[in-house]
Design a protein around this motif. Sequence first.
Motif, mmCIF file in Angstrom:
data_model
loop_
_atom_site.group_PDB
_atom_site.id
_atom_site.type_symbol
_atom_site.label_atom_id
_atom_site.label_comp_id
_atom_site.label_asym_id
_atom_site.label_seq_id
_atom_site.Cartn_x
_atom_site.Cartn_y
_atom_site.Cartn_z
ATOM 1 N N ILE A 140 0.852 -1.187 0.000
ATOM 2 C CA ILE A 140 0.000 0.000 0.000
ATOM 3 C C ILE A 140 0.891 1.241 0.000
ATOM 4 C CG2 ILE A 140 -1.821 1.275 1.199
ATOM 5 C CD1 ILE A 140 -2.592 -1.336 2.583
ATOM 6 N N VAL A 141 0.596 2.158 -0.905
ATOM 7 C CA VAL A 141 1.313 3.439 -0.952
ATOM 8 C C VAL A 141 0.306 4.541 -0.654
ATOM 9 C CG1 VAL A 141 2.607 5.046 -2.390
ATOM 10 C CG2 VAL A 141 2.988 2.570 -2.634
ATOM 11 N N ALA A 142 0.632 5.398 0.313
ATOM 12 C CA ALA A 142 -0.256 6.503 0.693
ATOM 13 C C ALA A 142 0.242 7.797 0.076
ATOM 14 C CB ALA A 142 -0.291 6.635 2.218
ATOM 15 N N ARG A 143 -0.692 8.563 -0.502
ATOM 16 C CA ARG A 143 -0.348 9.875 -1.077
ATOM 17 C C ARG A 143 -1.233 10.940 -0.450
ATOM 18 N NH1 ARG A 143 -1.103 11.318 -6.102
ATOM 19 N NH2 ARG A 143 -2.484 9.642 -6.844
ATOM 20 N N LEU A 144 -0.640 11.969 0.062
ATOM 21 C CA LEU A 144 -1.343 13.102 0.626
ATOM 22 C C LEU A 144 -1.515 14.156 -0.462
ATOM 23 C CD1 LEU A 144 -2.408 14.291 3.334
ATOM 24 C CD2 LEU A 144 -0.167 15.383 3.560
#
Length: 210
Positions: A202-206
Amino acid sequence: MTRVGIVADSHVGEYLDALPAEIFTLLAGCDLVLHAGDISRPWVLDELARIAPVIAVRGDHDRLDGMELPRQTVVTVEGKRIGLTHGRRSFLLDLAVIVVHVLARRKLRWRAGLHRSLLRRVGPVDCLVYGHWHEPLTTAVDGTLVFSPGAVCPWGSLEGDRQPGTGFQGVSDRWVRRYRTQLGADAMRRHVGILEVSPEGIVARLIPLS
């Protein structure tokens, strides 16, 4: 890969009149939307459903006219478990965090205890998503991705040019404003987030709003 839009603390119908139109552009193409609470009005979820199916949890500001939402839930996407909760603990504990920060006049290291408490609520997950504190944050706790997208309405009751209330509400407004100011300028910007989920991780992007 599945793209999951993340929204928290929209406070629409309470402090904002409507969701910022930019959200629909930024989250276009998402396969699912998660809302981490403080929706404030149930029709906000209908608006977000124009993007993709929505899963939401109840926040401490939510008055949803009989709509039942869980306090926390776990969603499985691409074989990965994503825990979703609002992020509030007890009123007194949250108040103590704010008071200590304001008295210290600086940003303190207290989030490890919060994250472990929230992880105990949702159980074993690959990612924890929460809101409530209006602070954008991406970190890891014992191998679990922890993500807060910040807030659509970061100032809460003091959004824009609103003045503090009267009486106890006014005192509370001023202390919360001081606390949030100490978090830094980025925490005062409106944000949403995206999780890019695949069997590999999982990659989180703000994503800040303009």
